[in-house]
Design an enzyme around this catalytic site. Structure first.
Site, PDB file in Angstrom:
ATOM      1  N   LYS A  94      40.256  56.202  42.283  1.00 25.74           N
ATOM      2  CA  LYS A  94      41.284  56.587  41.306  1.00 25.74           C
ATOM      3  C   LYS A  94      41.293  58.102  41.023  1.00 25.74           C
ATOM      4  CE  LYS A  94      42.903  52.427  39.936  1.00 25.74           C
ATOM      5  NZ  LYS A  94      41.846  51.456  39.953  1.00 25.74           N
ATOM      6  N   GLU A 116      47.896  54.769  31.515  1.00 27.72           N
ATOM      7  CA  GLU A 116      47.588  53.391  31.164  1.00 27.72           C
ATOM      8  C   GLU A 116      46.286  53.027  31.854  1.00 27.72           C
ATOM      9  OE1 GLU A 116      49.285  54.234  33.792  1.00 27.72           O
ATOM     10  OE2 GLU A 116      48.279  53.005  35.313  1.00 27.72           O
ATOM     11  N   SER A 383      36.488  50.331  47.688  1.00 25.87           N
ATOM     12  CA  SER A 383      37.266  51.171  46.771  1.00 25.87           C
ATOM     13  C   SER A 383      36.485  51.696  45.564  1.00 25.87           C
ATOM     14  CB  SER A 383      38.506  50.417  46.285  1.00 25.87           C
ATOM     15  OG  SER A 383      38.148  49.154  45.757  1.00 25.87           O
TER      16      SER A 383
END
Ligand SMILES: *Cc1c(COP(=O)(O)O)cnc(C)c1O
Length: 400
Positions: A94, A116, A383
């Site tokens: 991210k 968010e 990830s």
């Protein structure tokens, strides 16, 4: 179909019949400005230099491409490599996107950031980027998620971010996105919204994909160095679809490379028991984009479930919907229980604690890679790391 000239989205932000900008009228000029600034930055060597040096020195890229020897032996088929996004600063992919978008905010002269978050990974990444660049930051988070992910809430607060609880609906990610959009409509002249996945109205799916493509660009180079050839198969979990599109995109033109996106199969096939948009959903519009959406027969957005908060969302990124229709990528699902198995196995045999999201990709490989020839190569995107999931997993395993 020939992917040599594949360059989606088109000028209006569509990926075939998917994508677009379904937003309140007041946001249209804001999205247009964002697109213009982004396309300028994409061509600007100075911007790319700053972005890449942040990726290298702050995020810790390139992340390694690791030959998982014992996992390969255990499964007994193709050779498995793990792309180690779990080694990124803050523990997941991210941060790649958060850094890219904060640089865009800076270019646009916007000093306030909103985001968010569901599990809190995108919130932590955004709060980190905001701290680094000295920007004010507000993160919207469902009340239920704030309780489930209390550690990440405290992390964001330590970073100087205000976490605002959202009390409407299911009190999870979907409601947090709606609140963030509402804030943006009111404050767009001062505020940039850092959307966390390859989702939402154009140009977000394109911007997030491009910022996450460092994953696939590195993996492509690394596998050519290590093996002298391209992989046969790429595997990644699909929530909104950013880690998967980041890995897949730089390989789309390589026809011999197959791609598998793994969705959350939850604990059943009924609406509300899973988050497998491609196995139970149909095209619809959610939060700014047209794509595969879980919905009931009247078009009401379906409830979703996954053991992994990062995969627990009713829509998938629009580019994935097109790639699925074209047959370029395939999609499958694994259950909560299978993901929990994979979570434990990777710990025991490789000494790597994967995120529950990433455990879905490992679980798919456990079931399917054994029948692939031993001279084949598979790259699985890991990830994120699983520290955030330990409490929840230990609790579930204790109950079993
Ligand atoms: C958020 C998250 C995901 C799912 O989001 P995508 O946009 O589909 O990548 C997957 N893995 C981890 C570790 C995450 O934090």
């Amino acid at each position: 179909m020939n992917f040599e000239n594949y360059s989606n989205p088109d000028a209006s932000g569509h990926y075939g019949p998917y994508g677009g900008k379904f937003v309140p009228e007041t946001l249209i000029p804001v999205l247009k400005e964002l697109e213009k600034v982004y396309l300028d930055c994409k061509k600007n060597p100075e911007f790319q230099k700053v972005f890449n040096s942040m990726l290298n020195d702050f995020v810790g890229r390139p992340t390694s491409l690791y030959f998982a020897e014992r996992l390969t032996q255990h499964i007994g088929g193709a050779k498995i490599y793990l792309k180690r996004e779990d080694l990124c600063h803050t523990g997941a992919h991210k941060i790649n996107n958060a850094i890219g978008q904060i640089l865009l905010a800076q270019k646009m002269g916007k000093k306030r950031i909103i985001a968010e978050t569901g599990a809190g990974q995108h919130g932590v990444a955004t709060a980190t980027a905001a701290a680094r660049f000295g920007m004010e930051c507000v993160v919207y988070m469902g009340d239920v998620d704030m309780k489930r992910q209390a550690v990440n809430v405290r992390r964001m607060e330590m970073l100087g971010t205000e976490v605002r609880a959202v009390h409407s609906g299911q009190k999870t990610l979907k409601e947090a996105v709606s609140e963030a959009i509402r804030d943006w409509v009111t404050n767009s002249s001062t505020t940039h919204y850092i959307l966390g996945s390859a989702l939402g109205p154009h140009p977000f799916p394109m911007i997030v994909r491009d910022f996450q493509s460092c994953i696939g660009n590195e993996a492509r180079k690394q596998i050519l160095e290590k093996e002298g050839r391209l992989p046969n198969l790429l595997v990644a979990c699909v929530g909104g679809g950013s880690n998967s599109i980041g890995l897949f995109h730089p390989f789309l033109k390589d026809e011999s490379v197959l791609m598998m996106g793994v969705e959350a199969g939850g604990h059943g096939n009924n609406l509300g028991e899973h988050a497998a948009r491609f196995d139970g959903g149909r095209p619809g519009i959610l939060q700014g984009t047209r794509t595969f959406v879980l919905q009931d027969e009247n078009g009401q957005i379906g409830l979703t479930h996954s053991v992994s908060a990062g995969l627990d969302y009713a829509a998938v990124g629009p580019e994935h919907s097109l790639l699925r229709d074209l047959g370029r990528c395939q999609y499958s699902r694994v259950s909560d229980d299978e993901a929990l198995e994979a979570f434990q196995l990777l710990n025991r045999i490789e000494g790597i604690l994967p995120a529950l999201e990433s455990s879905h990709a490992i679980a798919w490989a456990l079931k399917n890679v054994g029948t692939m020839p031993k001279d084949n190569i598979v790259i699985i995107n890991l990830s994120g790391r699983g520290d955030k999931d330990l409490d929840q997993t230990l609790k579930i395993l204790g109950e079993h």
